[in-house]
Design a protein around this motif. Structure first.
Motif, PDB file in Angstrom:
ATOM      1  N   UNK A 138      36.569  32.726  24.319  1.00 27.24           N
ATOM      2  CA  UNK A 138      36.153  32.986  22.955  1.00 27.24           C
ATOM      3  C   UNK A 138      35.111  31.935  22.592  1.00 27.24           C
ATOM      4  N   UNK A 139      33.938  32.391  22.172  1.00 28.63           N
ATOM      5  CA  UNK A 139      32.875  31.472  21.783  1.00 28.63           C
ATOM      6  C   UNK A 139      32.374  31.851  20.393  1.00 28.63           C
ATOM      7  N   UNK A 140      31.875  30.857  19.683  1.00 29.71           N
ATOM      8  CA  UNK A 140      31.364  31.089  18.336  1.00 29.71           C
ATOM      9  C   UNK A 140      29.955  30.549  18.212  1.00 29.71           C
ATOM     10  N   UNK A 141      29.246  31.094  17.251  1.00 27.00           N
ATOM     11  CA  UNK A 141      27.914  30.605  16.924  1.00 27.00           C
ATOM     12  C   UNK A 141      27.671  30.792  15.444  1.00 27.00           C
ATOM     13  N   UNK A 142      26.888  29.904  14.871  1.00 24.03           N
ATOM     14  CA  UNK A 142      26.622  29.938  13.435  1.00 24.03           C
ATOM     15  C   UNK A 142      25.148  29.691  13.167  1.00 24.03           C
ATOM     16  N   UNK A 143      24.689  30.225  12.036  1.00 27.98           N
ATOM     17  CA  UNK A 143      23.326  29.985  11.582  1.00 27.98           C
ATOM     18  C   UNK A 143      23.301  30.071  10.057  1.00 27.98           C
ATOM     19  N   UNK A 144      22.434  29.315   9.443  1.00 26.31           N
ATOM     20  CA  UNK A 144      22.328  29.342   7.985  1.00 26.31           C
ATOM     21  C   UNK A 144      21.742  30.674   7.542  1.00 26.31           C
ATOM     22  N   UNK A 145      22.374  31.255   6.532  1.00 21.35           N
ATOM     23  CA  UNK A 145      21.856  32.493   5.959  1.00 21.35           C
ATOM     24  C   UNK A 145      20.599  32.216   5.155  1.00 21.35           C
ATOM     25  N   UNK A 146      19.781  33.240   4.941  1.00 27.02           N
ATOM     26  CA  UNK A 146      18.554  33.049   4.165  1.00 27.02           C
ATOM     27  C   UNK A 146      18.868  32.777   2.691  1.00 27.02           C
ATOM     28  N   UNK A 147      18.246  31.755   2.140  1.00 26.73           N
ATOM     29  CA  UNK A 147      18.471  31.391   0.740  1.00 26.73           C
ATOM     30  C   UNK A 147      18.089  32.558  -0.164  1.00 26.73           C
ATOM     31  N   UNK A 148      18.858  32.705  -1.238  1.00 28.53           N
ATOM     32  CA  UNK A 148      18.595  33.766  -2.190  1.00 28.53           C
ATOM     33  C   UNK A 148      19.295  35.077  -1.858  1.00 28.53           C
ATOM     34  N   UNK A 149      20.027  35.112  -0.746  1.00 28.29           N
ATOM     35  CA  UNK A 149      20.753  36.331  -0.392  1.00 28.29           C
ATOM     36  C   UNK A 149      22.235  36.151  -0.718  1.00 28.29           C
ATOM     37  N   UNK A 150      22.928  37.249  -0.794  1.00 29.67           N
ATOM     38  CA  UNK A 150      24.356  37.211  -1.093  1.00 29.67           C
ATOM     39  C   UNK A 150      25.122  36.441  -0.029  1.00 29.67           C
ATOM     40  N   UNK A 151      24.751  36.631   1.227  1.00 25.68           N
ATOM     41  CA  UNK A 151      25.463  35.924   2.297  1.00 25.68           C
ATOM     42  C   UNK A 151      25.294  34.412   2.143  1.00 25.68           C
ATOM     43  N   UNK A 152      24.111  33.956   1.756  1.00 27.57           N
ATOM     44  CA  UNK A 152      23.906  32.515   1.562  1.00 27.57           C
ATOM     45  C   UNK A 152      24.721  32.020   0.367  1.00 27.57           C
ATOM     46  N   UNK A 153      24.680  32.767  -0.726  1.00 31.36           N
ATOM     47  CA  UNK A 153      25.389  32.345  -1.930  1.00 31.36           C
ATOM     48  C   UNK A 153      26.906  32.370  -1.733  1.00 31.36           C
ATOM     49  N   UNK A 154      27.391  33.224  -0.846  1.00 33.75           N
ATOM     50  CA  UNK A 154      28.832  33.348  -0.623  1.00 33.75           C
ATOM     51  C   UNK A 154      29.328  32.432   0.490  1.00 33.75           C
ATOM     52  N   UNK A 155      28.666  32.479   1.642  1.00 30.85           N
ATOM     53  CA  UNK A 155      29.154  31.762   2.825  1.00 30.85           C
ATOM     54  C   UNK A 155      28.268  30.602   3.279  1.00 30.85           C
ATOM     55  N   UNK A 156      27.007  30.641   2.920  1.00 29.76           N
ATOM     56  CA  UNK A 156      25.981  29.698   3.388  1.00 29.76           C
ATOM     57  C   UNK A 156      25.557  29.965   4.833  1.00 29.76           C
ATOM     58  N   UNK A 157      26.501  30.404   5.663  1.00 34.78           N
ATOM     59  CA  UNK A 157      26.180  30.649   7.068  1.00 34.78           C
ATOM     60  C   UNK A 157      26.659  32.036   7.502  1.00 34.78           C
ATOM     61  N   UNK A 158      26.081  32.492   8.589  1.00 39.17           N
ATOM     62  CA  UNK A 158      26.573  33.678   9.275  1.00 39.17           C
ATOM     63  C   UNK A 158      27.152  33.183  10.585  1.00 39.17           C
ATOM     64  N   UNK A 159      28.311  33.676  10.910  1.00 41.50           N
ATOM     65  CA  UNK A 159      28.941  33.295  12.171  1.00 41.50           C
ATOM     66  C   UNK A 159      29.219  34.513  13.018  1.00 41.50           C
ATOM     67  N   UNK A 160      29.307  34.277  14.307  1.00 42.12           N
ATOM     68  CA  UNK A 160      29.715  35.324  15.235  1.00 42.12           C
ATOM     69  C   UNK A 160      30.792  34.751  16.140  1.00 42.12           C
ATOM     70  N   UNK A 161      31.772  35.571  16.433  1.00 45.85           N
ATOM     71  CA  UNK A 161      32.817  35.235  17.394  1.00 45.85           C
ATOM     72  C   UNK A 161      32.732  36.281  18.495  1.00 45.85           C
ATOM     73  N   UNK A 162      32.559  35.813  19.729  1.00 46.92           N
ATOM     74  CA  UNK A 162      32.449  36.706  20.873  1.00 46.92           C
ATOM     75  C   UNK A 162      33.588  36.444  21.849  1.00 46.92           C
TER      76      UNK A 162
END
Length: 110
Positions: free
Chosen positions: A8-32
């Motif tokens: 199981x591996x994870x990766x994260x990246x900052x969401x684009x400012x001004x979007x709902x994902x940024x305002x809610x989580x700040x980052x987008x993550x993936x679990x593979x």
């Protein structure tokens, strides 16, 4: 899925400012979950705002053979995902990919 044959591996990246994902989580993550014998991505989940986007992206990456390299996978995401967070999704996948390759070289070669 045989747990002993997967990692199981994870990766994260900052969401684009001004979007709902940024305002809610700040980052987008993936679990593979990647099969260490076949190199195939067996399962995936993304931390995104909607279940629909998570399901869509997960379906897009599940079954991908990592032996093909990362570029065909990222091209598929670019071809099918037109959300403002596309770049963050791609970066989170790249981050998880890098982590998988580190693990593969250090731990799985033993």
């Amino acid at each position: 899925m045989e747990i002993k044959d997967t990692v199981l591996v994870t990766g994260f990246a900052q969401g684009p400012k001004g979007t709902t994902v940024y305002e809610t989580y700040k980052t987008i993550g993936v679990v593979l979950v990647i099969n260490t014998k076949t190199g195939v991505i067996e399962d995936a989940q993304f931390t995104v705002i909607t279940q629909l986007m998570n399901t869509y992206l997960s379906t897009l990456v599940k079954g991908y053979d990592t032996k093909q390299g990362i570029h065909p996978l990222l091209e598929e995401v670019k071809k099918h995902c037109f959300a403002p967070s596309q770049g963050a999704v791609i970066q989170s996948i790249r981050s998880a990919w890098d982590r998988y390759n580190e693990i593969r070289q250090v731990h799985l070669s033993k």
